[in-house]
Design a protein around this motif. Structure first.
Motif, mmCIF file in Angstrom:
data_model
loop_
_atom_site.group_PDB
_atom_site.id
_atom_site.type_symbol
_atom_site.label_atom_id
_atom_site.label_comp_id
_atom_site.label_asym_id
_atom_site.label_seq_id
_atom_site.Cartn_x
_atom_site.Cartn_y
_atom_site.Cartn_z
ATOM 1 N N GLN A 109 -6.093 0.578 3.419
ATOM 2 C CA GLN A 109 -6.582 1.941 3.613
ATOM 3 C C GLN A 109 -7.174 2.158 5.009
ATOM 4 N N LEU A 110 -7.641 1.100 5.668
ATOM 5 C CA LEU A 110 -8.229 1.263 6.997
ATOM 6 C C LEU A 110 -7.228 1.852 7.996
ATOM 7 N N PRO A 111 -6.015 1.292 8.123
ATOM 8 C CA PRO A 111 -5.058 1.912 9.050
ATOM 9 C C PRO A 111 -4.683 3.342 8.623
ATOM 10 N N ASN A 118 -7.170 -3.777 19.694
ATOM 11 C CA ASN A 118 -8.070 -2.985 20.538
ATOM 12 C C ASN A 118 -8.267 -1.582 19.969
ATOM 13 N N ARG A 119 -7.199 -0.990 19.459
ATOM 14 C CA ARG A 119 -7.322 0.346 18.854
ATOM 15 C C ARG A 119 -8.212 0.273 17.617
ATOM 16 N N LEU A 120 -8.011 -0.755 16.809
ATOM 17 C CA LEU A 120 -8.821 -0.931 15.602
ATOM 18 C C LEU A 120 -10.293 -1.171 15.958
ATOM 19 N N TYR A 121 -10.538 -1.999 16.956
ATOM 20 C CA TYR A 121 -11.901 -2.254 17.411
ATOM 21 C C TYR A 121 -12.545 -0.960 17.925
ATOM 22 N N TYR A 122 -11.810 -0.210 18.737
ATOM 23 C CA TYR A 122 -12.344 1.055 19.250
ATOM 24 C C TYR A 122 -12.673 1.995 18.090
ATOM 25 N N PHE A 123 -11.761 2.056 17.129
ATOM 26 C CA PHE A 123 -11.975 2.944 15.987
ATOM 27 C C PHE A 123 -13.241 2.572 15.221
ATOM 28 N N VAL A 124 -13.415 1.298 14.938
ATOM 29 C CA VAL A 124 -14.554 0.845 14.146
ATOM 30 C C VAL A 124 -15.873 1.016 14.914
ATOM 31 N N HIS A 142 1.178 -3.667 10.910
ATOM 32 C CA HIS A 142 -0.257 -3.616 11.208
ATOM 33 C C HIS A 142 -1.069 -3.391 9.938
ATOM 34 N N ALA A 143 -0.617 -2.486 9.101
ATOM 35 C CA ALA A 143 -1.341 -2.199 7.856
ATOM 36 C C ALA A 143 -1.322 -3.412 6.933
ATOM 37 N N LEU A 144 -0.175 -4.061 6.810
ATOM 38 C CA LEU A 144 -0.081 -5.243 5.953
ATOM 39 C C LEU A 144 -0.970 -6.375 6.469
#
Length: 180
Positions: free
Chosen positions: A23-25, A107-113, A137-139
């Motif tokens: 669900q995060l992505p 990096n996108r995930l880190y920025y988002f969080v 990425h989601a998996l």
């Protein structure tokens, strides 16, 4: 039998955590869509002021803002500040959207969080639609999330067992009575 039950519970927990991790992505995607909508609306509002700047100040929006802010009427000063805030808001939205769309996934995930806008996140959560994205990425996020949470649960279980064992050992010494 208890070992089989523990294995079944582990598998169920892994599945639940995996789905939660997926669900995060998806939340990130819906957040970016909301961010894009806000950016589009802010551009629409700024375009109205830009049209005035085009006709009255040869397209110089900053001159329009300064004219509003230098007016002695408080209403015009506040309008000038509002336009300036709108320009800053658009810049912030553009920067956030760029950071969420470019670069590698981690990096996108880190920025988002770390840089999530709480107001936008809350609005996104209110309208959130559960989904099961099936891209790599989601998996990977789902599997990583599930593995990390299961490791944490296992670690807590080991710590809890040791505390119980230690507590029961301490109680046995106390309940034996005085040494004679």
């Amino acid at each position: 039998m208890p070992k089989m039950l523990a294995t079944l519970i582990d598998r169920c927990l892994f599945t639940v955590f995996f789905i939660l991790g997926l669900q995060l992505p998806e939340f990130m995607q819906q957040y970016m869509q909301r961010l894009s909508g806000h950016l589009h609306e802010a551009h629409y509002q700024l375009d109205q002021f830009q049209a005035i700047a085009d006709s009255q100040f040869q397209g110089n929006l900053q001159a329009l803002i300064e004219r509003y802010q230098s007016n002695s009427d408080n209403v015009f000063q506040q309008t000038g500040q509002m336009i300036e805030n709108l320009v800053l808001r658009i810049d912030g939205f553009n920067q956030s959207l760029t950071n969420l769309q470019q670069g590698d996934y981690l990096n996108r995930l880190y920025y988002f969080v770390t840089q999530i806008d709480p107001e936008l996140a809350t609005a996104t959560l209110k309208q959130y639609q559960l989904a099961v994205p099936l891209d790599m990425h989601a998996l990977a996020t789902g599997a990583s999330f599930a593995i990390v949470l299961l490791l944490l649960i296992s670690l807590l279980a080991v710590v809890f067992k040791r505390l119980i064992r230690r507590f029961s050992t301490d109680n046995q010494v106390i309940t034996r009575g005085p040494l004679t």
